[in-house]
Design an enzyme around this catalytic site. Structure first.
Site, PDB file in Angstrom:
ATOM      1  N   CYS A  53       0.831  -1.211   0.000  1.00  0.00           N
ATOM      2  CA  CYS A  53       0.000   0.000   0.000  1.00  0.00           C
ATOM      3  C   CYS A  53       0.864   1.259   0.000  1.00  0.00           C
ATOM      4  O   CYS A  53       0.529   2.259  -0.650  1.00  0.00           O
ATOM      5  CB  CYS A  53      -0.928   0.010   1.205  1.00  0.00           C
ATOM      6  SG  CYS A  53      -2.069  -1.390   1.261  1.00  0.00           S
ATOM      7  N   ASP A 103     -20.254  13.006 -15.137  1.00  0.00           N
ATOM      8  CA  ASP A 103     -21.674  12.743 -14.882  1.00  0.00           C
ATOM      9  C   ASP A 103     -21.891  11.909 -13.628  1.00  0.00           C
ATOM     10  O   ASP A 103     -23.017  11.499 -13.338  1.00  0.00           O
ATOM     11  CB  ASP A 103     -22.323  12.060 -16.087  1.00  0.00           C
ATOM     12  CG  ASP A 103     -21.650  10.736 -16.457  1.00  0.00           C
ATOM     13  OD1 ASP A 103     -20.686  10.333 -15.764  1.00  0.00           O
ATOM     14  OD2 ASP A 103     -22.078  10.115 -17.448  1.00  0.00           O
TER      15      ASP A 103
END
Length: 224
Positions: free
Chosen positions: A47, A140
């Protein structure tokens, strides 16, 4: 797992506590593209390399009007402390600031809502942690791409940047990007576009590869 998003789904307008304060997701995105990506745990090796690479590529995403936001089941306090390690890994000053926020989802509410939990990876209490999920949303607010990696496989953020280039190009042009395509290379004209219309839309030329089938579906044009 319950929850999850399918391509074309609108992003939930969730609220969350993050390293930049409280947000509503739609307000955070605004009119931008957005990438929401989860990781299993703070203070873990893979990570750290992933968010380090995302931080280095943040200016490239910004040029493309893309906002990044990360998520894990760790607290904001852990995110701030871990950010110092990420910056140090990148050879930068070990500050608490990254070029994108990280969501605190320690109660796993968003991970469940968005289908991000990895049942094969557990924390010290035996609870599932978040997988390496990538969601790309358009202006959108709809999901344009999702990728799911296991905890053992780090993501390629250069590939994610390439995918953004493809998504943005094909959102505004009747083209598709072929295998291994990179920004600036030729693209493929959609088979549904009539030949005469293709010639008008692509003044740089449309080039058709002859095939044994005689079908003229492999049509290339320089990137618009």
């Amino acid at each position: 797992m319950p929850g999850g998003l399918l391509l074309g789904d609108e992003a939930p307008n969730f609220e969350a506590n993050t390293t930049i304060g409280h947000i509503r997701f739609h307000d955070f995105l605004g009119d931008s593209w957005g990438i929401l990506f989860s990781h299993p745990r703070d203070f873990t090796p893979v990570c750290t390399t992933e968010l380090g690479r995302a931080a280095k590529l943040a200016p490239e995403f910004a040029k493309r009007n893309v906002k990044l936001i990360a998520l894990s089941i760790d607290s904001v306090e852990d995110h701030f402390a871990w950010s110092k390690d990420i910056n140090a890994y990148n050879g930068a000053a070990p500050t608490e600031k990254l070029p994108f926020p990280i969501i605190d989802d320690k109660d796993r509410d968003l991970a469940i809502l968005l289908g991000m939990l990895d049942p094969a990876e557990k924390d010290e209490k035996g609870m599932p942690v978040t997988a390496r999920v990538v969601f790309i949303f358009g202006p959108d607010k709809k999901l344009k791409l999702s990728i799911l990696y296991p905890a053992t496989t780090g993501r390629n953020f250069d590939e994610i940047l390439r995918v953004v280039d493809s998504l943005q190009l094909t959102a505004s042009n009747p083209v598709a990007t072929p295998v291994d395509w990179k920004k600036g290379e030729s693209v493929m004209v959609l088979p549904t576009l009539p030949e005469e219309e293709a010639k008008q839309l692509f003044p740089k030329g449309v080039f058709t590869k002859e095939l044994p089938s005689g079908k003229k579906y492999l049509r290339y044009t320089p990137q618009p």
